[in-house]
Design an enzyme around this catalytic site. Structure first.
Site: not given
Length: 456
Positions: A74, A157, A77-78
């Protein structure tokens, strides 16, 4: 039911079947080819408007993370949106939006996907951008650089989306108990301490291992032909050299059955509506397609909407619940959770709700389904799939997600016919296999803090 998925924008597909097309609709028939470097390409023609949806699917997700490196799929992805040799910081997004496009990405346990929706004339530019970040992404140890800065973003997040959300906290606990040593037991966004310890070298190693043409699937849906896409794909992606010597091994593995039934209770002052859930291990479209379709129909009849057995009995008739449902995450690669869920009406305890809920379930397990309700359910599932073909992005999403976990184009195209073939005997047998008998499960209670002592 409430399903909280932490990490990326994966929540779009967990309950969707692997098909959103009617076999009679030739306009959605895909054409496929493979580039010389191993990148698979799927073309889905849709000539209603001069726009295209361009998606790149990487066959890597949270399931493939090394021990102690949770959250890197994840996080990556950023990082992919940050900076390359030829694209400045944050410029990727600016270029797409300046050309009138939309873009985003999402991470699953089983894959990572990036997409842009643009005018047809901008398709080559999108391919150039994605090819650039597939090969020349900048990852360094600069505290203000792309990797470390985004690592801090992901930690924040997690604080906002998980640590501050009682429902997600409970789900994280349930998944950990349900999947024990299987990779699905860790939330996609990762553990806070492990994310914080990820290094730029971890990022480089992950990038070199997984972000290669042979581990990627290109899906282009829209106002294009196979020849047009082939020409552009060979000009852009086709120029990427193969550097990998062997195909990485995916992290999928057999899910071990639960050794015992457990009850997990999470209380929090932020909870406004109590929730009762039972989580069972079941199957998946990839693990056993026919059995998964039968379970899909069974759970839809049992708790798939306002006409379902559970909703009618608990919400409409007895008025003991404000919601009641049943469903399963069948689009996972490995064995999926099947989840029974309900929220009580005011003044109703979770014990009362559970007794009423399970009475409906036991009645179904004992007496089975009627021909009429099974026919209604399977026709509704098939119709929903057919109607979804009007969504260009939805079609690209479902073809890509199916192929990324090892499914086939035929799985997508044959879904309406396959789901219509489910009989009432198939449906009840599937439900009895996973929900009935002595199957162990995880029971989960989400409660306001002040109610916790009364419930336990």
């Amino acid at each position: 039911m409430r399903i909280f998925l932490a990490g990326g924008l994966v929540a779009t597909a967990m309950f969707a079947g692997p098909a959103q097309a009617d076999t009679a609709e030739a306009e959605w028939t895909p054409s496929t080819f493979q580039l010389s470097n191993g990148m698979d390409v799927v073309v889905l023609p849709d000539h209603r408007a001069p726009v295209v949806t361009h998606m790149v699917w990487y066959k890597v997700g949270a399931v493939d993370e090394d021990p102690g490196k949770s959250g890197i799929a994840h996080l990556f992805e950023h990082v992919m949106f940050k900076e390359t040799d030829d694209i400045g910081p944050e410029e990727f997004t600016t270029i797409v939006q300046r050309n009138g496009g939309q873009l985003n990405a999402f991470t699953s346990w089983d894959y990572t996907a990036y997409y842009e929706r643009v005018a047809k004339t901008q398709l080559e530019t999108m391919m150039e951008l994605e090819a650039e970040r597939m090969t020349d992404l900048i990852i360094n140890d600069d505290p203000e650089g792309p990797f470390i800065s985004e690592r801090d973003v992901v930690k924040e997040e997690r604080r906002q989306r998980i640590d501050n959300n009682p429902g997600v906290i409970l789900q994280e606990q349930v998944m950990s108990a349900l999947y024990q040593d299987h990779p699905y037991n860790i939330t996609i966004i990762g553990k806070m301490e492990e994310v914080g310890a990820l290094t730029p070298q971890d990022g480089l190693d992950f990038y070199k291992k997984w972000y290669t043409p042979s581990e990627a699937i290109l899906v282009v849906a829209g106002d294009v032909t196979e020849d047009e896409v082939r020409t552009l794909a060979e000009k852009t992606y086709g120029q990427i050299e193969v550097t990998q010597t062997e195909i990485p091994t995916r992290g999928w593995e057999e899910v071990q059955p639960l050794a015992e039934t457990q009850t997990l209770v999470h209380t929090d002052p932020k909870v406004r509506q109590p929730e009762w859930e039972r989580w069972y291990l079941s199957t998946s479209y990839q693990e056993d397609k026919d059995l998964a379709y039968a379970l899909d129909v069974a759970l839809d009849v049992l708790g798939g909407g306002r006409t379902s057995r559970l909703y009618q009995a608990l919400v409409e008739d007895q008025k003991i619940a404000v919601s009641a449902s049943a469903g399963a995450w069948l689009s996972l690669h490995d064995a999926a959770p099947a989840v029974l869920s309900a929220s009580p009406s005011d003044g109703v305890s979770l014990d009362e709700l559970e007794a009423a809920y399970m009475a409906v379930v036991e009645d179904v397990l004992a007496d089975g389904f009627t021909d009429e309700e099974v026919e209604r359910s399977r026709n509704s599932l098939a119709a929903s799939a057919i109607y979804q073909r009007d969504s260009q992005a939805g079609m690209a999403n479902l073809y890509g997600s199916t192929l990324a976990i090892g499914g086939t184009l035929e799985d997508v195209m044959s879904y309406p016919d396959d789901i219509r073939a489910v009989t009432k005997e198939d449906a009840i047998a599937a439900l009895r296999q996973f929900i009935g008998g002595d199957n162990n499960y995880i029971e989960a209670h989400l409660l306001p803090e002040e109610e916790s002592q009364d419930d336990q």
